[in-house]
Scaffold this active site. Structure first.
Site: not given
Length: 269
Positions: A11-12, A74, A153, A185, A187
């Site tokens: 993932d990012s 992602c 994040e 997403c 996240h």
């Protein structure tokens, strides 16, 4: 020996850990190698060409670790690079969009589905396409939420600023009476409590991370790649920047001990 090989997940940033958590819970016998591209996040505002380059680099890195399957944890990379890169490799690859889209299409009662995701995922229209392939009568409404990934994040999962941004992003979707909301997403499941508090209990929240783990299990069984070894899993974690910060965050998310996280210069791949 292929069945004993690890599963690659990327993932990012930290968002893909929601997928890792579901894999660990649903398929506990598997070993995971995770890569978080923390130096180059967020992916959602970048071009398809850039996302393709990043994805190819990470896939080469994971293949070098001997993985038997790769999970693109992602939504942006799943939307903008998966199908292209999947045709270039000789091991199974799967993303997070299709599993979530299917559940959303099967779940909605009033035919109005909201998607919150990165700009890249919304711009691609991939959720609309998959959902309407299943049920052309469903109306899909996408809302890009560019600030949510940076907030996650930074660990601001229940911060008033995050709550306010969720409220702003979902306002239009709630006004058109959606009954299903896809957390588009990886996240965003980390914000599930905050999102639930804003949208209320009447809306079904679809977590593609959970559904992706189920799809992964089907891929492993279908390709005879299930790990039947009794050896304890030795999960490994890599990032492109900030290993210590990532490790601390991962410890709060995963149901296992995160012993070590290493920095990798992904540009070398």
């Amino acid at each position: 020996m292929a069945s004993k090989a690890p599963i690659g997940v990327f993932d990012s940033g930290v968002g893909g850990l929601t997928v890792v958590k579901e894999i660990m819970n649903q398929i506990p016998g598997e070993t995971i190698i995770y890569f978080g591209d923390t130096a180059r996040l967020p992916y959602g505002s970048k071009s398809q060409e850039t996302i393709l380059t990043y994805t190819r680099q990470i896939v080469r890195f994971l293949k070098g670790k001997g993985v038997k399957v790769i999970v693109v944890a992602c939504n942006t990379a799943s939307a903008m690079a998966l199908e292209t890169v999947k045709a270039e490799v000789d091991i199974p690859m799967l993303g997070v969009v299709k599993p979530g889209a299917k559940v959303a299409a099967d779940t909605t009662k009033n035919g109005r589905i909201g998607i919150i995701a990165t700009e890249g995922t919304i711009r691609s229209g991939i959720y609309n396409n998959y959902i309407n392939d299943i049920n052309p009568q469903v109306q899909v409404y996408g809302k890009p939420c560019p600030l949510l990934v940076p907030l996650v994040e930074e660990g601001l999962l229940e911060d008033p600023v995050t709550t306010e941004m969720v409220r702003r992003y979902t306002k239009d979707l709630l006004e058109i009476d959606i009954d299903t909301l896809v957390l588009g997403c990886t996240h965003y499941p980390l914000l599930r409590k905050t999102i639930r508090g804003v949208v209320g209990d009447g809306i079904k929240l679809v977590n593609p991370a959970y559904e992706t783990a189920r799809s992964l299990k089907e891929v492993l069984v279908g390709n005879h790649l299930e790990n039947d070894s009794a050896v304890k899993s030795n999960h490994r974690f890599y990032v492109s920047d900030g290993a210590d910060k990532f490790k601390k965050f991962a410890k709060t998310i995963l149901p296992c001990e995160v012993i070590e996280t290493k920095d990798v210069n992904i540009e070398n791949y």
